[in-house]
Design an enzyme around this catalytic site. Structure first.
Site, PDB file in Angstrom:
ATOM      1  NE  ARG A 163      -4.839 -33.771  78.408  1.00  0.00           N
ATOM      2  CZ  ARG A 163      -5.760 -33.150  78.635  1.00  0.00           C
ATOM      3  NH1 ARG A 163      -5.899 -31.728  78.144  1.00  0.00           N
ATOM      4  NH2 ARG A 163      -6.753 -33.298  79.608  1.00  0.00           N
ATOM      5  CD  GLU A 193      -6.011 -26.344  66.679  1.00  0.00           C
ATOM      6  OE1 GLU A 193      -5.746 -26.564  65.413  1.00  0.00           O
ATOM      7  OE2 GLU A 193      -6.512 -27.225  67.413  1.00  0.00           O
ATOM      8  CB  ALA A 203     -14.220 -30.832  74.660  1.00  0.00           C
ATOM      9  NE  ARG A 221     -14.329 -28.220  89.900  1.00  0.00           N
ATOM     10  CZ  ARG A 221     -15.456 -27.769  89.218  1.00  0.00           C
ATOM     11  NH1 ARG A 221     -15.476 -27.794  87.851  1.00  0.00           N
ATOM     12  NH2 ARG A 221     -16.477 -27.063  90.090  1.00  0.00           N
ATOM     13  N   PRO A 257     -15.837 -24.180  75.677  1.00  0.00           N
ATOM     14  CG  PRO A 257     -16.409 -26.191  74.885  1.00  0.00           C
ATOM     15  CD  PRO A 257     -16.044 -25.100  74.443  1.00  0.00           C
ATOM     16  CG  ASN A 258     -16.145 -27.504  80.327  1.00  0.00           C
ATOM     17  OD1 ASN A 258     -17.022 -27.468  80.982  1.00  0.00           O
ATOM     18  ND2 ASN A 258     -16.120 -28.514  79.369  1.00  0.00           N
ATOM     19  CG  HIS A 313      -5.336 -26.930  72.007  1.00  0.00           C
ATOM     20  ND1 HIS A 313      -6.693 -26.976  72.463  1.00  0.00           N
ATOM     21  CD2 HIS A 313      -5.217 -27.176  70.689  1.00  0.00           C
ATOM     22  CE1 HIS A 313      -7.356 -27.090  71.498  1.00  0.00           C
ATOM     23  NE2 HIS A 313      -6.501 -27.277  70.169  1.00  0.00           N
ATOM     24  CB  ILE A 314      -3.670 -24.803  78.173  1.00  0.00           C
ATOM     25  CG1 ILE A 314      -4.371 -23.262  78.024  1.00  0.00           C
ATOM     26  CG2 ILE A 314      -2.698 -24.823  79.436  1.00  0.00           C
ATOM     27  CD1 ILE A 314      -5.717 -23.214  79.138  1.00  0.00           C
ATOM     28  CB  SER A 315      -2.713 -29.687  77.837  1.00  0.00           C
ATOM     29  OG  SER A 315      -4.005 -30.023  76.990  1.00  0.00           O
ATOM     30  CG  HIS A 375     -10.708 -33.042  70.664  1.00  0.00           C
ATOM     31  ND1 HIS A 375      -9.527 -32.550  70.043  1.00  0.00           N
ATOM     32  CD2 HIS A 375     -10.778 -32.309  71.959  1.00  0.00           C
ATOM     33  CE1 HIS A 375      -8.835 -32.012  71.084  1.00  0.00           C
ATOM     34  NE2 HIS A 375      -9.461 -31.970  72.194  1.00  0.00           N
ATOM     35  CG  ASN A 384      -8.225 -23.393  74.336  1.00  0.00           C
ATOM     36  OD1 ASN A 384      -8.609 -24.346  73.845  1.00  0.00           O
ATOM     37  ND2 ASN A 384      -7.597 -23.248  75.333  1.00  0.00           N
ATOM     38  CG  ASP A 424     -18.493 -26.926  57.756  1.00  0.00           C
ATOM     39  OD1 ASP A 424     -17.338 -27.560  57.117  1.00  0.00           O
ATOM     40  OD2 ASP A 424     -19.312 -27.649  57.910  1.00  0.00           O
ATOM     41  NE  ARG A 445      -8.070 -34.535  76.901  1.00  0.00           N
ATOM     42  CZ  ARG A 445      -9.227 -34.025  77.384  1.00  0.00           C
ATOM     43  NH1 ARG A 445      -9.905 -33.136  76.595  1.00  0.00           N
ATOM     44  NH2 ARG A 445      -9.922 -34.908  78.549  1.00  0.00           N
ATOM     45  CE1 TYR A 489      -6.531 -28.267  79.861  1.00  0.00           C
ATOM     46  CE2 TYR A 489      -7.859 -29.019  81.535  1.00  0.00           C
ATOM     47  CZ  TYR A 489      -7.425 -29.356  80.239  1.00  0.00           C
ATOM     48  OH  TYR A 489      -7.890 -30.043  79.566  1.00  0.00           O
TER      49      TYR A 489
HETATM   50  O1  CA2 Z   1      -5.422 -27.736  76.416  1.00  0.00           O
HETATM   51  C1  CA2 Z   1      -6.307 -27.169  75.930  1.00  0.00           C
HETATM   52  O2  CA2 Z   1      -6.128 -25.944  76.152  1.00  0.00           O
HETATM   53  C2  CA2 Z   1      -7.843 -27.737  75.971  1.00  0.00           C
HETATM   54  O3  CA2 Z   1      -8.391 -27.204  74.760  1.00  0.00           O
HETATM   55  C3  CA2 Z   1      -8.607 -27.649  77.167  1.00  0.00           C
HETATM   56  C4  CA2 Z   1      -9.875 -28.174  76.936  1.00  0.00           C
HETATM   57  C5  CA2 Z   1      -9.594 -29.782  76.527  1.00  0.00           C
HETATM   58  O4  CA2 Z   1     -10.852 -30.304  76.074  1.00  0.00           O
HETATM   59  C6  CA2 Z   1      -8.987 -29.868  75.070  1.00  0.00           C
HETATM   60  O5  CA2 Z   1      -8.840 -31.154  74.777  1.00  0.00           O
HETATM   61  C7  CA2 Z   1      -7.752 -29.158  75.317  1.00  0.00           C
HETATM   62  C8  CA2 Z   1     -10.565 -28.189  78.328  1.00  0.00           C
HETATM   63  C9  CA2 Z   1     -10.839 -26.954  78.721  1.00  0.00           C
HETATM   64  C10 CA2 Z   1     -11.588 -27.266  80.086  1.00  0.00           C
HETATM   65  O6  CA2 Z   1     -10.367 -26.948  81.136  1.00  0.00           O
HETATM   66  C11 CA2 Z   1     -11.016 -27.107  82.439  1.00  0.00           C
HETATM   67  C12 CA2 Z   1     -10.060 -26.464  83.307  1.00  0.00           C
HETATM   68  C13 CA2 Z   1     -10.237 -26.518  84.609  1.00  0.00           C
HETATM   69  C14 CA2 Z   1     -11.097 -27.714  85.053  1.00  0.00           C
HETATM   70  C15 CA2 Z   1     -11.664 -28.459  84.096  1.00  0.00           C
HETATM   71  C16 CA2 Z   1     -11.547 -28.081  82.838  1.00  0.00           C
END
Ligand code: CA2
Length: 151
Positions: free
Chosen positions: A112, A103, A82, A18, A10-11, A105-107, A85, A79, A92, A116, A23
């Site tokens: 954080r 797995e 959210a 943004r 998602p997202n 994650h970019i960040s 978490h 990836n 499952d 998370r 990111y």
């Molecule tokens: O660091 C990552 O890759 C995450 O999986 C990114 C998720 C976050 O919920 C995880 O905790 C860590 C969020 C992805 C949404 O990315 C956005 C990018 C630009 C603007 C808003 C959200």
């Protein structure tokens, strides 16, 4: 030639639009291109997807498990955003499908917010990579290539 499924949750379609401080500035299409190059370098085929829906991600994991069992899939770079978490269902699905998941994650999620820090994916992942920005996708593909054909 085996396939790598790069599955984004998602997202992640908002990447580059943004929160560039967290990111980076690259878009999901840029990520697709760097994954394409990484797959080509390792003799793998890319299947790149994004969904905002938990059920669609679960269906993709089941499909990947069947493809891995059939010998056509190297594994999944996941990836889960959210859902990482929150989703016991994704945990499952990975366990049930017996699919090899890295797995990603970019960040660095551990640097954080506390919510998370927990991952439902890590206990069922073959490997975990976080905090390398979008270059982590290429590293995860290299890691999968190494897992299926150790040098
Ligand atoms: O660091 C990552 O890759 C995450 O999986 C990114 C998720 C976050 O919920 C995880 O905790 C860590 C969020 C992805 C949404 O990315 C956005 C990018 C630009 C603007 C808003 C959200």
């Amino acid at each position: 030639m085996k396939t790598v499924l790069v599955l984004n949750g998602p997202n992640l379609n908002l990447l580059g639009q943004r929160e560039p401080g967290v990111y980076g500035a690259q878009t999901l299409d840029d990520v697709r291109q760097l994954c394409d190059a990484a797959c080509e370098a390792h003799g793998l085929r890319l299947d790149f997807r994004q969904s905002n829906h938990e059920g669609a991600l679960i269906d993709a994991i089941h499909e990947a498990g069947a493809a891995q069992a059939a010998g056509t899939l190297a594994g999944v770079v996941l990836n889960a955003g959210a859902y990482t978490h929150t989703s016991v269902a994704l945990h499952d699905a990975i366990k049930g499908a017996q699919v090899r998941v890295v797995e990603l994650h970019i960040s660095n999620t551990h640097a954080r917010e506390a919510f998370r820090h927990q991952s439902h994916i890590s206990p069922v992942a073959a490997g975990v990579l976080l905090g390398f920005g979008v270059r982590g996708y290429a590293m995860a593909i290299a890691g999968l290539a190494e897992m299926i054909a150790p040098a």
